[in-house]
Design an enzyme around this catalytic site. Structure first.
Site, PDB file in Angstrom:
ATOM      1  N   GLN A  85       0.776  -1.112   0.103  1.00  0.00           N
ATOM      2  CA  GLN A  85      -0.008  -0.163  -0.140  1.00  0.00           C
ATOM      3  C   GLN A  85       1.043   1.161   0.117  1.00  0.00           C
ATOM      4  OE1 GLN A  85      -1.878   1.574   3.585  1.00  0.00           O
ATOM      5  NE2 GLN A  85      -3.790   0.945   2.817  1.00  0.00           N
ATOM      6  N   SER A 107       0.436   6.612   2.309  1.00  0.00           N
ATOM      7  CA  SER A 107       0.896   7.542   3.420  1.00  0.00           C
ATOM      8  C   SER A 107       2.163   8.448   2.788  1.00  0.00           C
ATOM      9  CB  SER A 107       1.210   7.236   4.801  1.00  0.00           C
ATOM     10  OG  SER A 107       0.232   6.417   5.246  1.00  0.00           O
ATOM     11  N   SER A 120       4.352  -0.756   4.416  1.00  0.00           N
ATOM     12  CA  SER A 120       4.805  -2.251   4.993  1.00  0.00           C
ATOM     13  C   SER A 120       5.044  -3.089   4.000  1.00  0.00           C
ATOM     14  CB  SER A 120       3.632  -2.591   5.588  1.00  0.00           C
ATOM     15  OG  SER A 120       2.939  -1.756   6.508  1.00  0.00           O
ATOM     16  N   GLU A 169      -9.242  -2.344   4.910  1.00  0.00           N
ATOM     17  CA  GLU A 169      -8.100  -2.658   5.817  1.00  0.00           C
ATOM     18  C   GLU A 169      -8.610  -2.632   7.315  1.00  0.00           C
ATOM     19  OE1 GLU A 169      -5.273   0.324   5.545  1.00  0.00           O
ATOM     20  OE2 GLU A 169      -3.797  -0.702   6.680  1.00  0.00           O
ATOM     21  N   GLU A 198      -7.962   7.733  16.941  1.00  0.00           N
ATOM     22  CA  GLU A 198      -8.558   9.046  17.156  1.00  0.00           C
ATOM     23  C   GLU A 198      -9.574   9.135  15.664  1.00  0.00           C
ATOM     24  OE1 GLU A 198      -5.382   8.421  17.783  1.00  0.00           O
ATOM     25  OE2 GLU A 198      -5.564   8.933  20.105  1.00  0.00           O
TER      26      GLU A 198
HETATM   27  C1  LIG Z   1       1.841  -1.012  11.643  1.00  0.00           C
HETATM   28  C2  LIG Z   1       1.693   0.199  10.677  1.00  0.00           C
HETATM   29  C3  LIG Z   1       1.823  -0.248   9.322  1.00  0.00           C
HETATM   30  C4  LIG Z   1       1.495   0.809   8.385  1.00  0.00           C
HETATM   31  N1  LIG Z   1       1.387   0.442   7.000  1.00  0.00           N
HETATM   32  C5  LIG Z   1       1.198   1.505   6.013  1.00  0.00           C
HETATM   33  C6  LIG Z   1       1.318   1.006   4.757  1.00  0.00           C
HETATM   34  O1  LIG Z   1       1.591  -0.244   4.312  1.00  0.00           O
HETATM   35  N2  LIG Z   1       1.171   2.044   3.878  1.00  0.00           N
HETATM   36  C7  LIG Z   1       0.888   3.290   3.989  1.00  0.00           C
HETATM   37  O2  LIG Z   1       0.580   3.938   3.184  1.00  0.00           O
HETATM   38  N3  LIG Z   1       0.851   3.668   5.589  1.00  0.00           N
HETATM   39  C8  LIG Z   1       1.209   2.612   6.341  1.00  0.00           C
HETATM   40  N4  LIG Z   1       1.121   2.956   7.553  1.00  0.00           N
HETATM   41  C9  LIG Z   1       0.981   4.387   8.108  1.00  0.00           C
HETATM   42  C10 LIG Z   1      -0.400   4.840   8.693  1.00  0.00           C
HETATM   43  O3  LIG Z   1      -1.517   4.836   7.625  1.00  0.00           O
HETATM   44  C11 LIG Z   1      -0.252   6.364   9.172  1.00  0.00           C
HETATM   45  O4  LIG Z   1       0.832   6.108  10.135  1.00  0.00           O
HETATM   46  C12 LIG Z   1      -1.511   6.890  10.074  1.00  0.00           C
HETATM   47  O5  LIG Z   1      -2.455   7.002   8.989  1.00  0.00           O
HETATM   48  C13 LIG Z   1      -1.158   8.037  10.795  1.00  0.00           C
HETATM   49  O6  LIG Z   1      -0.517   8.944  10.047  1.00  0.00           O
HETATM   50  P1  LIG Z   1       0.707   9.795  10.769  1.00  0.00           P
HETATM   51  O7  LIG Z   1       1.820   8.642  11.153  1.00  0.00           O
HETATM   52  O8  LIG Z   1       1.142  10.827   9.537  1.00  0.00           O
HETATM   53  O9  LIG Z   1       0.350  10.450  12.237  1.00  0.00           O
HETATM   54  P2  LIG Z   1      -0.511  11.784  12.000  1.00  0.00           P
HETATM   55  O10 LIG Z   1      -1.740  11.887  10.851  1.00  0.00           O
HETATM   56  O11 LIG Z   1       0.458  12.869  11.890  1.00  0.00           O
HETATM   57  O12 LIG Z   1      -1.244  12.048  13.495  1.00  0.00           O
HETATM   58  C14 LIG Z   1      -0.655  12.226  14.889  1.00  0.00           C
HETATM   59  C15 LIG Z   1      -1.570  12.150  15.865  1.00  0.00           C
HETATM   60  O13 LIG Z   1      -2.486  13.281  15.632  1.00  0.00           O
HETATM   61  C16 LIG Z   1      -3.755  12.500  15.655  1.00  0.00           C
HETATM   62  N5  LIG Z   1      -4.823  13.197  14.731  1.00  0.00           N
HETATM   63  C17 LIG Z   1      -4.451  13.427  13.541  1.00  0.00           C
HETATM   64  N6  LIG Z   1      -5.752  14.125  12.914  1.00  0.00           N
HETATM   65  C18 LIG Z   1      -6.438  14.000  13.915  1.00  0.00           C
HETATM   66  C19 LIG Z   1      -8.012  14.363  13.839  1.00  0.00           C
HETATM   67  N7  LIG Z   1      -8.525  14.996  12.744  1.00  0.00           N
HETATM   68  N8  LIG Z   1      -8.646  14.385  15.311  1.00  0.00           N
HETATM   69  C20 LIG Z   1      -8.108  13.678  16.206  1.00  0.00           C
HETATM   70  N9  LIG Z   1      -6.627  13.147  16.131  1.00  0.00           N
HETATM   71  C21 LIG Z   1      -6.211  13.368  14.990  1.00  0.00           C
HETATM   72  C22 LIG Z   1      -3.542  11.097  15.307  1.00  0.00           C
HETATM   73  O14 LIG Z   1      -4.610  10.278  15.791  1.00  0.00           O
HETATM   74  C23 LIG Z   1      -2.221  10.632  15.710  1.00  0.00           C
HETATM   75  O15 LIG Z   1      -2.309  10.523  17.464  1.00  0.00           O
HETATM   76  C24 LIG Z   1       1.367   2.135   8.759  1.00  0.00           C
HETATM   77  C25 LIG Z   1       1.465   2.742  10.009  1.00  0.00           C
HETATM   78  C26 LIG Z   1       1.483   1.609  11.068  1.00  0.00           C
HETATM   79  C27 LIG Z   1       1.990   1.871  12.408  1.00  0.00           C
END
Ligand SMILES: Cc1cc2nc3c(=O)[nH]c(=O)nc-3n(C[C@H](O)[C@H](O)[C@H](O)COP(=O)(O)OP(=O)(O)OC[C@H]3O[C@@H](n4cnc5c(N)ncnc54)[C@H](O)[C@@H]3O)c2cc1C
Length: 417
Positions: A143, A146, A178, A261, A386
């Protein structure tokens, strides 16, 4: 040992289903790894690259064995390599498989995300080209959603794709992908119309990961393993025929992948039970008579059973093509909370010794550490808790939508860091 569920099944099963179950069991006994031969304390997450690749290839090999013997894609249409069976066939096969150690792991997760999306929204050519090798794991998918500046706010993504004749030219960066270092193909979200509001200028493309200009860089985590990658895209050319859905209409397939997912993660509680391991752990540490520990074990077990039943209901209905019986976000939040809880229970049982060497058995020590350290991963992957709760509030509870100041303005005018 027969469980109450097994007894119920035996009493209620029609001859047709019982025969199917026997056939599934015969295949599994002949080809799957017996549960007794797998390490109950096995930890996913391999500090060694070769070990990680070997695990990935083992998952691929099991998917291939299932496909070659007619047990993959049971409910998928026959013209795309499936078997056109009803939902019950898939459920029975999953129930019998759960008794064995073999598992297609990530390969299964990626199929669960993309397969139904392509079946629903792919062109006829895409379905014929991509679904059969997906079912046999000849091509495994990662995927590519992100980005460094787009996680929860996925629709803000900035990777650009410009149509040049019959090809897209793509430039940008993805992150947290991943297993991308092992995958042959990726499903990719790109910005094709920067003039449109953010949700309306995105397209969904299928990317051959061996294309010139694709660079995959593994990200090494604190535990030494490289589960994730960064993927850099520099002038990558993708045939226009690999567009899924409409041009600029990629948010629809993206949402479908995200819902698949969430359902998959939410439904993944079945199989090897964490509560069984916690009970073993309580015995090893002599905590099985501790009143607090017993309460927590009962809670862990109950939550696993509830998650299993929710997953079963969700899968049965979606395999029949019906709308989800409840919001997939609900299941993901529930399973995520359970995972955090079981990590805490492992820490409570093992105490500080769990971080050192609790039983003179390194495997068990590693398992406790992994449960404690990894208990938050699924609260982030596939959309954070969240954000899932926001979705639930808006979609299921009818609460007012979050204020979105950038919803109707062109993406190019949205301030970005
Ligand atoms: C085990 C794992 C596997 C993954 N695999 C993939 C993959 O294969 N492909 C891929 O593309 N991505 C992957 N990801 C990425 C994942 O989709 C993102 O980490 C996730 O969507 C959060 O984005 P971010 O890390 O940028 O955090 P941010 O979006 O920056 O969030 C930071 C914090 O702010 C909070 N927050 C943000 N917006 C809001 C809101 N509107 N209201 C309340 N709280 C909010 C979040 O809950 C979080 O606590 C993976 C992540 C993990 C941990």
């Amino acid at each position: 040992m027969a469980t109450p569920d097994d007894t119920l099944r035996e009493q209620n099963e029609s001859p047709e289903r019982a025969a199917f179950r026997a056939e599934a069991l015969a295949f599994l006994e002949a080809h799957a790894e017996p549960r007794a031969e797998t390490d109950p304390w096995e930890v996913m997450g391999f500090p060694d690259d070769a070990e990680a690749l070997a695990h990935f290839e083992k998952c691929r090999a099991w998917q291939r064995t299932m496909a070659d013997h007619g047990w993959a894609g049971l409910t998928w249409p026959t013209e795309y390599g499936g078997h056109g069976a009803e939902a019950w066939a898939s459920r029975i096969f999953a129930e019998e498989s759960a008794r064995f150690g073999s598992n297609a792991g990530f390969v299964r997760a990626s199929m669960a995300m993309l397969g139904p999306t392509l079946l629903a929204l792919g062109t006829e050519d895409q379905k014929r080209r991509f679904l059969p090798p997906m079912l046999r794991a000849d091509e495994v998918w990662c995927q590519l959603f992100s980005e460094p500046g787009a996680g929860s706010d996925l629709a803000g993504l900035a990777t650009r794709a410009v149509l040049d004749g019959d090809e897209f030219v793509v430039d940008g960066q993805k992150v947290w992908n991943s297993s991308a270092q092992f995958c042959e193909w990726g499903f990719l979200l790109v910005r094709t119309d920067p003039e449109a509001p953010k949700h309306r200028g995105i397209s969904f493309l299928l990317l051959d990961m061996s294309s010139p200009g694709v660079e995959v860089r593994p990200l090494v985590q604190a535990n030494g393993s490289a589960h994730f990658n960064e993927v850099f895209l520099d002038g990558v050319r993708i045939p226009a025929a690999n567009l899924v859905g409409d041009l600029h209409g990629g948010w629809g397939p993206a949402r479908m992948v995200l819902a698949n997912e969430a359902s998959f993660i939410g439904g993944s509680g079945a199989g090897r039970r964490t509560s069984d391991r916690l009970i073993d752990l309580a015995r090893l540490f002599g905590r099985q008579a501790d009143l607090v520990v017993r309460q927590e074990l009962a809670r862990a077990y109950s939550r696993e059973r509830i998650a299993g039943l929710m997953g079963r209901r969700m899968r049965d209905i979606s395999r029949q093509g019906g709308p989800p019986p409840f919001d997939p976000a609900l299941m993901k939040v529930f399973v995520t909370d359970s995972k955090i809880h079981t990590g805490q229970v492992a820490a409570t049982i093992a105490g500080p010794a769990g971080m050192a060497s609790p039983t003179d058995d390194d495997r068990i020590c590693r398992w406790v550490q992994a449960e404690v350290i990894n208990r938050y991963t699924i609260s982030i992957g596939g959309g954070t808790t969240e954000v899932q709760k926001n979705n639930l509030g808006e979609r299921s509870l009818g609460l007012p939508r979050e204020p979105r100041s950038d919803k109707d303005i062109p993406w190019k005018d949205v301030p970005r860091s």
